[in-house]
Design an enzyme around this catalytic site. Structure first.
Site, PDB file in Angstrom:
ATOM      1  N   ILE A  33       0.862  -1.181   0.000  1.00 57.86           N
ATOM      2  CA  ILE A  33       0.000   0.000   0.000  1.00 57.86           C
ATOM      3  C   ILE A  33       0.894   1.225   0.000  1.00 57.86           C
ATOM      4  O   ILE A  33       1.754   1.384   0.875  1.00 57.86           O
ATOM      5  CB  ILE A  33      -0.926   0.027   1.231  1.00 57.86           C
ATOM      6  N   TYR A  34       0.722   2.065  -1.003  1.00 59.60           N
ATOM      7  CA  TYR A  34       1.503   3.298  -1.106  1.00 59.60           C
ATOM      8  C   TYR A  34       0.655   4.462  -0.630  1.00 59.60           C
ATOM      9  O   TYR A  34      -0.512   4.582  -1.010  1.00 59.60           O
ATOM     10  CB  TYR A  34       1.926   3.538  -2.558  1.00 59.60           C
ATOM     11  N   PHE A  35       1.265   5.309   0.190  1.00 59.16           N
ATOM     12  CA  PHE A  35       0.547   6.454   0.755  1.00 59.16           C
ATOM     13  C   PHE A  35       1.126   7.764   0.233  1.00 59.16           C
ATOM     14  O   PHE A  35       2.324   7.856  -0.060  1.00 59.16           O
ATOM     15  CB  PHE A  35       0.688   6.465   2.283  1.00 59.16           C
ATOM     16  N   LEU A  99      -2.567   5.859  -2.224  1.00 62.64           N
ATOM     17  CA  LEU A  99      -2.387   6.116  -3.651  1.00 62.64           C
ATOM     18  C   LEU A  99      -2.750   4.887  -4.463  1.00 62.64           C
ATOM     19  O   LEU A  99      -3.388   4.990  -5.506  1.00 62.64           O
ATOM     20  CB  LEU A  99      -0.921   6.450  -3.944  1.00 62.64           C
ATOM     21  N   ALA A 100      -2.303   3.731  -3.999  1.00 67.42           N
ATOM     22  CA  ALA A 100      -2.566   2.497  -4.729  1.00 67.42           C
ATOM     23  C   ALA A 100      -2.203   1.309  -3.865  1.00 67.42           C
ATOM     24  O   ALA A 100      -1.415   1.431  -2.918  1.00 67.42           O
ATOM     25  CB  ALA A 100      -1.754   2.455  -6.018  1.00 67.42           C
TER      26      ALA A 100
END
Lengths: 177, 177
Positions: A33-35, A99-100
């Site tokens: 998980i990208y923040f 983000l994704a």
């Protein structure tokens, strides 16, 4: 300590070569998980904040690009966290935005002190990543580039963009919350 | 799950009563680093972001005040982290700022399902904290208030401000980085 890494798009021939010549360590399934931060776009400053879940374990990683070159050189800070969901929740409460979420299967090999990964990334395809942790960036860089030549990987196949950037370019409206 | 807690300034008599009547669980030494966010003052929205180090272990906690009353009711999210220093470094790189570092010795007792702590806080003095985790806030609240009366603690002694607020009021220029 710097993490010097090169990523390249690969096909069956390179996969075969890596499996034949490198020592297999393990296979992992990652949910990354990208923040993004509430007050600035991390991508603009070459920063990445990633929460990786690997078969129940979770690792929070902060990376910052240090040198702009034909290889990615990033400083990274990693911390194992006891609970990935709780960590994501704290970040969201503090205003961080997902983000994704990127899923991949990674086969990890070693050759000398290089770590070589064969990545099958959902939606993006197959990649090889060579990583070398070193205090001496230019030495690490030339060793990685030599290794790529040995594996028959052409300069055209080198992919400088991180997965999160490739993902957002391909799926600009996906997975955000 | 809500954490309902009451804190009060205490003297030797209350300490003696707690030690006599409650079951001693353990003693801990805490180093609590409180952070503020880069884009908003967490205190303004009743939020606390704290990294606690307890004898080598580290816990990151996010709390948010939910009910404004004579007891503090906070929702909390806790995550154990493998490395406190690395966690602090990630937060700093993301723009979080250290508000204060508060050290205390805590003796922890239980009485029924209440947890009672005798805190000796460096620079602030001695306190008792009663904590009850519950989904039923008003029930928890009345049980805690009854317990305080039993321990002979007057309403005047109740301290509604969290340690970080007391600390910043007493040492407005200390420990910031």
């Amino acid at each position: 300590m710097f993490e010097v890494e090169v990523k390249a798009r690969i096909g069956e021939e390179t996969r075969r070569l890596v499996r034949a010549r490198c020592r297999f360590l393990r296979e992992e399934r990652h949910v990354d998980i990208y923040f993004d931060a509430p007050h600035r776009r991390l991508a603009d400053s070459g920063e990445v904040l990633r929460l990786r879940q690997i078969d129940g374990r979770a690792v929070l990683t902060y990376k910052k690009k240090r040198v702009n070159a034909d290889v990615r050189v990033r400083e990274e800070i990693e911390v194992h966290v006891g609970n990935g969901d709780a960590t994501a929740e704290i970040l969201k409460r503090l205003g961080f935005r997902v983000l994704a979420e990127i899923r991949k299967r990674r086969e990890i090999f070693e050759l000398g002190d290089c770590q070589i990964s064969l990545d099958d990334v959902e939606g993006l395809g197959e990649f090889l990543e060579v990583e070398l942790k070193s205090e001496n960036v230019s030495d690490a860089k030339s060793r990685i580039l030599a290794l790529l030549r040995e594996l028959g990987i052409s300069d055209d196949a080198v992919e400088k963009r991180p997965y999160i950037q490739l993902y957002l370019e391909k799926f600009p409206n996906a997975d955000r919350s």
